[in-house]
Enzyme design. Structure first.
Site, PDB file in Angstrom:
ATOM      1  N   GLN A 133      -4.447  -7.601  -6.324  1.00  0.00           N
ATOM      2  CA  GLN A 133      -4.897  -8.076  -5.020  1.00  0.00           C
ATOM      3  C   GLN A 133      -6.284  -7.509  -4.731  1.00  0.00           C
ATOM      4  O   GLN A 133      -6.475  -6.289  -4.678  1.00  0.00           O
ATOM      5  CB  GLN A 133      -3.934  -7.674  -3.905  1.00  0.00           C
ATOM      6  CG  GLN A 133      -4.299  -8.374  -2.591  1.00  0.00           C
ATOM      7  CD  GLN A 133      -3.513  -7.882  -1.403  1.00  0.00           C
ATOM      8  OE1 GLN A 133      -3.601  -6.717  -1.050  1.00  0.00           O
ATOM      9  NE2 GLN A 133      -2.756  -8.772  -0.771  1.00  0.00           N
TER      10      GLN A 133
ATOM     11  N   TYR B   1      -7.990  -8.227   7.767  1.00  0.00           N
ATOM     12  CA  TYR B   1      -9.050  -7.623   6.956  1.00  0.00           C
ATOM     13  C   TYR B   1     -10.251  -8.573   6.898  1.00  0.00           C
ATOM     14  O   TYR B   1     -10.303  -9.563   7.615  1.00  0.00           O
ATOM     15  CB  TYR B   1      -8.505  -7.237   5.584  1.00  0.00           C
ATOM     16  CG  TYR B   1      -7.424  -6.176   5.686  1.00  0.00           C
ATOM     17  CD1 TYR B   1      -7.709  -4.920   6.222  1.00  0.00           C
ATOM     18  CD2 TYR B   1      -6.107  -6.437   5.320  1.00  0.00           C
ATOM     19  CE1 TYR B   1      -6.716  -3.945   6.364  1.00  0.00           C
ATOM     20  CE2 TYR B   1      -5.113  -5.466   5.460  1.00  0.00           C
ATOM     21  CZ  TYR B   1      -5.423  -4.237   5.983  1.00  0.00           C
ATOM     22  OH  TYR B   1      -4.446  -3.274   6.140  1.00  0.00           O
TER      23      TYR B   1
ATOM     24  N   ASN C 223      -3.798  -5.371  12.767  1.00  0.00           N
ATOM     25  CA  ASN C 223      -5.146  -4.805  12.888  1.00  0.00           C
ATOM     26  C   ASN C 223      -5.974  -5.474  13.986  1.00  0.00           C
ATOM     27  O   ASN C 223      -7.187  -5.647  13.859  1.00  0.00           O
ATOM     28  CB  ASN C 223      -5.873  -4.862  11.535  1.00  0.00           C
ATOM     29  CG  ASN C 223      -5.212  -3.977  10.507  1.00  0.00           C
ATOM     30  OD1 ASN C 223      -4.999  -2.787  10.744  1.00  0.00           O
ATOM     31  ND2 ASN C 223      -4.855  -4.535   9.359  1.00  0.00           N
TER      32      ASN C 223
ATOM     33  N   ASN D  44      -3.945 -10.413   7.207  1.00  0.00           N
ATOM     34  CA  ASN D  44      -3.662  -9.136   7.877  1.00  0.00           C
ATOM     35  C   ASN D  44      -4.837  -8.500   8.599  1.00  0.00           C
ATOM     36  O   ASN D  44      -4.912  -7.275   8.737  1.00  0.00           O
ATOM     37  CB  ASN D  44      -3.059  -8.138   6.881  1.00  0.00           C
ATOM     38  CG  ASN D  44      -1.678  -8.535   6.435  1.00  0.00           C
ATOM     39  OD1 ASN D  44      -1.092  -9.465   6.979  1.00  0.00           O
ATOM     40  ND2 ASN D  44      -1.145  -7.865   5.437  1.00  0.00           N
TER      41      ASN D  44
ATOM     42  N   THR E 119       0.850  -1.192   0.000  1.00  0.00           N
ATOM     43  CA  THR E 119       0.000   0.000   0.000  1.00  0.00           C
ATOM     44  C   THR E 119       0.885   1.241   0.000  1.00  0.00           C
ATOM     45  O   THR E 119       1.710   1.422   0.888  1.00  0.00           O
ATOM     46  CB  THR E 119      -0.908   0.005   1.240  1.00  0.00           C
ATOM     47  OG1 THR E 119      -1.723  -1.166   1.214  1.00  0.00           O
ATOM     48  CG2 THR E 119      -1.789   1.239   1.270  1.00  0.00           C
TER      49      THR E 119
ATOM     50  N   HIS F 283      -7.272 -11.170  -0.993  1.00  0.00           N
ATOM     51  CA  HIS F 283      -6.617 -10.775   0.263  1.00  0.00           C
ATOM     52  C   HIS F 283      -7.376 -11.392   1.432  1.00  0.00           C
ATOM     53  O   HIS F 283      -8.406 -10.889   1.863  1.00  0.00           O
ATOM     54  CB  HIS F 283      -6.587  -9.249   0.382  1.00  0.00           C
ATOM     55  CG  HIS F 283      -5.597  -8.724   1.386  1.00  0.00           C
ATOM     56  ND1 HIS F 283      -5.037  -9.514   2.359  1.00  0.00           N
ATOM     57  CD2 HIS F 283      -5.071  -7.483   1.557  1.00  0.00           C
ATOM     58  CE1 HIS F 283      -4.206  -8.788   3.084  1.00  0.00           C
ATOM     59  NE2 HIS F 283      -4.204  -7.554   2.617  1.00  0.00           N
TER      60      HIS F 283
ATOM     61  N   ARG G 138      -3.980 -14.874  -0.325  1.00  0.00           N
ATOM     62  CA  ARG G 138      -2.978 -14.556   0.693  1.00  0.00           C
ATOM     63  C   ARG G 138      -3.570 -14.817   2.073  1.00  0.00           C
ATOM     64  O   ARG G 138      -4.690 -14.390   2.370  1.00  0.00           O
ATOM     65  CB  ARG G 138      -2.535 -13.095   0.580  1.00  0.00           C
ATOM     66  CG  ARG G 138      -1.237 -12.808   1.340  1.00  0.00           C
ATOM     67  CD  ARG G 138      -0.782 -11.381   1.171  1.00  0.00           C
ATOM     68  NE  ARG G 138       0.664 -11.279   1.353  1.00  0.00           N
ATOM     69  CZ  ARG G 138       1.299 -10.204   1.798  1.00  0.00           C
ATOM     70  NH1 ARG G 138       0.611  -9.120   2.126  1.00  0.00           N
ATOM     71  NH2 ARG G 138       2.606 -10.183   1.929  1.00  0.00           N
TER      72      ARG G 138
ATOM     73  N   GLY H  28       8.647  -7.264   0.088  1.00  0.00           N
ATOM     74  CA  GLY H  28       7.930  -5.999   0.117  1.00  0.00           C
ATOM     75  C   GLY H  28       8.864  -4.809   0.153  1.00  0.00           C
ATOM     76  O   GLY H  28       9.154  -4.186  -0.865  1.00  0.00           O
ATOM     77  N   ARG H  29       9.359  -4.481   1.346  1.00  0.00           N
ATOM     78  CA  ARG H  29      10.184  -3.283   1.507  1.00  0.00           C
ATOM     79  C   ARG H  29      11.424  -3.296   0.612  1.00  0.00           C
ATOM     80  O   ARG H  29      11.853  -2.234   0.144  1.00  0.00           O
ATOM     81  CB  ARG H  29      10.584  -3.126   2.973  1.00  0.00           C
ATOM     82  CG  ARG H  29       9.461  -2.586   3.850  1.00  0.00           C
ATOM     83  CD  ARG H  29       9.755  -2.693   5.321  1.00  0.00           C
ATOM     84  NE  ARG H  29       9.701  -4.079   5.778  1.00  0.00           N
ATOM     85  CZ  ARG H  29       9.795  -4.442   7.047  1.00  0.00           C
ATOM     86  NH1 ARG H  29       9.958  -3.520   7.989  1.00  0.00           N
ATOM     87  NH2 ARG H  29       9.737  -5.717   7.388  1.00  0.00           N
TER      88      ARG H  29
END
Length: 372
Positions: free
Chosen positions: A97, A183, A238, A181, A25, A178, A230, A328-329
């Site tokens: 995604q 969600y 969260n 995480n 994101t 997704h 995923r 990712g990063r």
């Protein structure tokens, strides 16, 4: 011995190597519409074997963060076409995604300022990203959610189906659902967020029902070979938790094995944190989770994520623990990460201050080896 840089076919998608770009994101798509800057960003990273796009809300109700690109507006589909065309011209593959945040949202982002929705009216106790009246971005507490009526759930399942069709129309090679995480799908799965007593709550089978309905709807629309998912069995992201995640996710693995999907993308441990993280009072064996999938006949690519570096990724693929590894990063700061890994070259350091929101700085201006 299988190599991290070897090609692989996952479902109906052929990828050039086992290095995937994880969904990230970045909050750089005002009005939920992808733009030319987004297209440049993804095109720069097209040497990844597979790019998984940032989370793309399947509806306005599914949106939890400002300035993220969606798939529910015709203008957004047109914007995504620029992205997918750029990636394909560079020889890359990209999937969208599909995202519904559930309770991880704010009333300012919801249709008519309504409450975010969730399986149960249990607050996330998390933060989300909104745009202030002066145009600046800020992280704020998520709003109180309301529990979904059972009659609303089929409509959300259909939102995932429609978004999957829109993704294919936009030129994506497939989609990733997704389910991680904290969600909406993860909220239905886990006891810390799901207090329902109907067919979507209580037993493992009932809590898994929503996930499987979404998977079946999307796969029926675009094909299982272009559908991935995923999952994050033990992340606390969260405010999510579960009293006994091993039997829950072993059941999910066995059920997914019956569907001929493209890939299973697993976040190991705490998202962005400790890979060995476990919920308090519980234990989770990721090898047992993978084995439950394989022993039930699952053939999809097994993708792992969370804190991997070059050496750990090479070992994971060579040992057979994973078919692909996502980053990712490292992809934020290294658009040519594949080549840097291949040549064992030093990596750029990501600038955390520019992760969320802004423009080209910290987004498309990281130097490649060729530029250097």
């Amino acid at each position: 011995m299988t190599n991290l840089f070897d090609p692989i076919r996952i479902g109906d998608i052929d990828v050039a190597n086992r290095i995937a770009m994880a969904p990230l994101t970045r909050n750089r798509s005002p009005q939920a519409i992808p733009n030319d800057l987004n297209a440049t960003y993804y095109e720069q990273r097209a040497t990844a074997g597979l790019i998984i796009s940032e989370g793309t809300p399947v509806s306005q109700q599914g949106q939890g963060y400002a300035d993220v690109p969606g798939l529910y507006l015709p203008q957004a589909v047109e914007g995504w076409k620029k992205v997918t065309e750029g990636v394909h011209q560079k020889g890359g593959k990209i999937v969208a995604q599909l995202w519904h945040v559930g309770r991880v949202s704010h009333v300012s982002l919801q249709p008519n300022g309504g409450f975010p929705v969730a399986p149960s009216a249990v607050p996330a106790k998390s933060k989300t990203y909104v745009i202030n009246k002066d145009g600046t971005g800020a992280f704020v507490e998520t709003s109180e959610p309301r529990a979904l009526e059972a009659t609303e759930i089929p409509g959300i399942v259909d939102d995932f189906r429609k978004a999957a069709r829109a993704a294919i129309e936009a030129g994506f090679d497939g989609v990733e659902i997704h389910g991680a995480n904290g969600y909406l799908i993860d909220q239905f799965l886990k006891t810390g967020a799901n207090q329902r007593t109907d067919d979507y709550g209580g037993s493992i089978e009932n809590r898994s029902r929503f996930l499987l309905e979404v998977v079946d709807s999307v796969a029926a629309e675009i094909g299982g070979g272009r559908t991935g998912i995923r999952l994050s069995p033990t992340t606390p992201a969260n405010g999510i938790s579960d009293k006994n995640p091993q039997p829950l996710f072993n059941y999910v693995a066995e059920q997914l094995a019956k569907r001929n999907l493209s890939f299973i993308h697993v976040i190991e441990g705490a998202t962005g944190g400790e890979r060995g993280f476990q919920y308090e009072g519980t234990a989770f064996d990721y090898d047992a989770f993978r084995n439950a999938y394989r022993e039930a006949g699952g053939k999809a690519g097994w993708m792992v994520n969370n804190g991997y570096d070059r050496d750990a990724a090479i070992e994971a693929v060579a040992s057979g623990r994973a078919d692909l590894v996502s980053f990712g990063r490292l992809f934020i700061a290294n658009p040519d990460l594949v080549e840097r890994f291949r040549s064992s070259t030093a990596l750029n350091t990501p600038d955390r201050d520019t992760f969320y929101g802004g423009g080209a700085k910290g987004y498309t201006d990281y130097p490649s080896l060729e530029a250097a």
